[in-house]
Design a protein around this motif. Structure first.
Motif, PDB file in Angstrom:
ATOM      1  N   GLU A  46     -10.243   5.363   4.639  1.00 23.75           N
ATOM      2  CA  GLU A  46      -8.946   5.578   3.855  1.00 23.75           C
ATOM      3  C   GLU A  46      -9.341   4.936   2.708  1.00 23.75           C
ATOM      4  O   GLU A  46      -8.932   5.769   1.490  1.00 23.75           O
ATOM      5  CB  GLU A  46      -7.747   5.213   4.628  1.00 23.75           C
ATOM      6  N   ALA A  59      -0.681   6.473  -4.456  1.00 18.48           N
ATOM      7  CA  ALA A  59      -2.057   5.805  -4.575  1.00 18.48           C
ATOM      8  C   ALA A  59      -2.468   6.463  -6.322  1.00 18.48           C
ATOM      9  O   ALA A  59      -3.025   5.537  -6.977  1.00 18.48           O
ATOM     10  CB  ALA A  59      -3.021   6.498  -3.814  1.00 18.48           C
ATOM     11  N   LEU A  66      -4.706   9.135   2.934  1.00 22.50           N
ATOM     12  CA  LEU A  66      -4.899   9.630   1.643  1.00 22.50           C
ATOM     13  C   LEU A  66      -3.565   9.556   0.650  1.00 22.50           C
ATOM     14  O   LEU A  66      -3.965   9.217  -0.482  1.00 22.50           O
ATOM     15  CB  LEU A  66      -5.523  10.856   1.294  1.00 22.50           C
ATOM     16  N   ASN A  67      -2.338   9.611   1.204  1.00 20.12           N
ATOM     17  CA  ASN A  67      -1.433   9.572   0.505  1.00 20.12           C
ATOM     18  C   ASN A  67      -0.397   8.859   1.161  1.00 20.12           C
ATOM     19  O   ASN A  67       0.302   9.485   2.408  1.00 20.12           O
ATOM     20  CB  ASN A  67      -1.038  11.255   0.190  1.00 20.12           C
ATOM     21  N   THR A 126      -9.805  15.441   2.906  1.00 23.09           N
ATOM     22  CA  THR A 126      -9.180  15.765   3.990  1.00 23.09           C
ATOM     23  C   THR A 126     -10.049  16.232   5.342  1.00 23.09           C
ATOM     24  O   THR A 126      -9.779  15.775   6.428  1.00 23.09           O
ATOM     25  CB  THR A 126      -8.006  16.902   3.945  1.00 23.09           C
ATOM     26  N   ALA A 182      -6.919   2.873  -4.556  1.00 25.15           N
ATOM     27  CA  ALA A 182      -6.376   2.971  -5.828  1.00 25.15           C
ATOM     28  C   ALA A 182      -6.560   1.996  -7.024  1.00 25.15           C
ATOM     29  O   ALA A 182      -7.001   2.209  -8.066  1.00 25.15           O
ATOM     30  CB  ALA A 182      -5.046   3.522  -5.766  1.00 25.15           C
ATOM     31  N   CYS A 210     -12.259   6.982   0.833  1.00 22.12           N
ATOM     32  CA  CYS A 210     -11.791   8.245   0.279  1.00 22.12           C
ATOM     33  C   CYS A 210     -10.694   8.462  -0.628  1.00 22.12           C
ATOM     34  O   CYS A 210     -10.742   9.328  -1.517  1.00 22.12           O
ATOM     35  CB  CYS A 210     -11.406   9.266   1.605  1.00 22.12           C
ATOM     36  N   THR A 211      -9.900   7.437  -0.590  1.00 17.77           N
ATOM     37  CA  THR A 211      -8.543   7.471  -1.688  1.00 17.77           C
ATOM     38  C   THR A 211      -9.131   7.163  -3.021  1.00 17.77           C
ATOM     39  O   THR A 211      -8.653   7.553  -4.114  1.00 17.77           O
ATOM     40  CB  THR A 211      -7.646   6.505  -1.164  1.00 17.77           C
ATOM     41  N   LEU A 232      -9.642  16.942  -2.706  1.00 13.70           N
ATOM     42  CA  LEU A 232      -8.403  16.854  -1.809  1.00 13.70           C
ATOM     43  C   LEU A 232      -8.871  17.461  -0.466  1.00 13.70           C
ATOM     44  O   LEU A 232      -8.911  17.083   0.702  1.00 13.70           O
ATOM     45  CB  LEU A 232      -7.179  17.063  -2.200  1.00 13.70           C
ATOM     46  N   PRO A 242      -4.943   2.998   1.188  1.00  8.63           N
ATOM     47  CA  PRO A 242      -4.948   3.858   0.080  1.00  8.63           C
ATOM     48  C   PRO A 242      -4.819   3.082  -1.092  1.00  8.63           C
ATOM     49  O   PRO A 242      -5.246   3.497  -2.212  1.00  8.63           O
ATOM     50  CB  PRO A 242      -3.835   5.150   0.233  1.00  8.63           C
ATOM     51  N   ASN A 261       1.421  11.320  -5.544  1.00  9.15           N
ATOM     52  CA  ASN A 261       0.909  10.547  -4.535  1.00  9.15           C
ATOM     53  C   ASN A 261       0.879   9.109  -5.186  1.00  9.15           C
ATOM     54  O   ASN A 261       0.418   8.793  -6.083  1.00  9.15           O
ATOM     55  CB  ASN A 261      -0.531  10.899  -4.230  1.00  9.15           C
ATOM     56  N   LEU A 265     -10.646  10.029  -4.492  1.00  4.81           N
ATOM     57  CA  LEU A 265      -9.528  11.037  -4.995  1.00  4.81           C
ATOM     58  C   LEU A 265      -9.142  10.567  -6.287  1.00  4.81           C
ATOM     59  O   LEU A 265      -9.143  11.348  -7.238  1.00  4.81           O
ATOM     60  CB  LEU A 265      -8.513  11.248  -3.950  1.00  4.81           C
TER      61      LEU A 265
END
Length: 317
Positions: A160, A85, A207-208, A196, A238, A163-164, A192, A234, A83, A167
């Motif tokens: 997005e 991110a 997310l990716n 998701t 990150a 949530c990213t 994940l 994302p 990924n 993650l």
């Protein structure tokens, strides 16, 4: 200089030639692992959504199980990002060498794109192959440009990004030195799955960026025009997670008077991945010192050898 026993007299080697043991994965091996892992993640999870449209929670759990399997199978080679991110977040946290970021991202996008190409070929073999475009449009990420009938650009961007960030934070935390050995694939997989499931009704769960890119080739064109958001949000998440984690990781060093040592370690940062081939063992006079920048962490977790003591023993050998 470091010392090496060779059956009789003690031989000396230049310190710069001594590497951490059991390492040696080349960059090509690492990007190959990232490509295969991204292929498994995107192909498996999106295939569930395309061929089982009424699967319910099958899609979120498909993503979670796929990333856990990919991390277990290939993580010891590359770090198990799969990924862009996560790659960016680990680089900002000081765990991935910046020279590896672009090759990793290219490999991830290539692996994900190959997965959707295989899915498209499979769909074309079905008598009702005219539905392939609509199926790809259905699994692509999107937002409602007008905001009148669904989640608007601002809402999707926020969801997005947040949530990213979560993650990436889970990945960084689960692969930290103090984390339980071997727990990273399961922690990341569960996170994940949850994220998701949350994002599916909002944006079809991006997310990716590699996953988002891979579906636009065979869709109806709308998703391609909105793809920028599923890179920007994302990657912003990150950046936030990576910088916060790096700041938090540096705080204990400052509190215990190890700021200078931490700065020196960051200067010798290697790839965070499970391969530690860039990490130098600094010599026999300091056999248990190793750059405390996370570069050596993840492989130890998967080998069940986490903790500074085990790494010190390996260096002493």
């Amino acid at each position: 200089m470091s010392l090496k026993q060779s059956g009789g007299p003690v031989e000396q080697e230049p310190a710069e030639t001594v590497r951490a043991p059991r390492e040696g994965y080349s960059l090509s091996a690492r990007i190959g692992a990232e490509a295969v892992g991204a292929f498994l993640l995107v192909g498996g999870a999106l295939g569930i959504g395309m061929f089982n449209p009424q699967g319910g929670f099958a899609v979120p759990f498909g993503f979670g199980f796929a990333v856990a399997a990919a991390m277990l199978a290939f993580g010891y080679i590359s770090g198990g990002h799969f990924n862009p991110a996560i790659t960016l977040g680990t680089a900002l946290a000081g765990r991935t060498a910046w020279k590896h970021v672009l090759p990793y991202i290219v490999a991830q996008v290539a692996g994900a794109s190959l997965a959707t190409t295989v899915l498209w070929v499979i769909l074309r073999s079905h008598p009702a192959n005219s539905q392939s475009q609509s199926l790809f449009a259905a699994i692509s990420n999107h937002f409602d440009a007008s905001g009148s009938s669904g989640f608007s650009l601002a809402g999707v961007f926020l969801a997005e990004a947040v949530c990213t960030a979560l993650l990436v934070a889970v990945y960084l935390g689960a692969t930290a030195r103090a984390a339980r050995p071997g727990s990273a694939p399961f922690a990341v997989g569960l996170a994940l799955s949850v994220l998701t499931a949350f994002l599916l009704p909002v944006s079809n769960a991006g997310l990716n960026p590699a996953r988002s890119t891979a579906t636009v080739y065979f869709g109806d064109g709308t998703a391609a025009g909105q793809l920028w958001l599923f890179w920007a949000a994302p990657l912003l998440g990150a950046v936030i997670a990576g910088l916060i984690y790096r700041s938090a990781e540096g705080a204990p060093q400052r509190a215990t008077g190890k700021a200078a040592e931490g700065k020196a370690a960051k200067g010798k940062a290697a790839d965070f991945g499970y391969a530690k081939d860039d990490v130098d063992v600094t010599g026999a006079d300091k056999p248990q010192q190793e750059p405390d920048n996370g570069a050596a962490e993840a492989k130890d977790f998967f080998d069940g050898q986490g903790g500074p003591a085990s790494r010190g023993n390996k260096s002493a050998k």
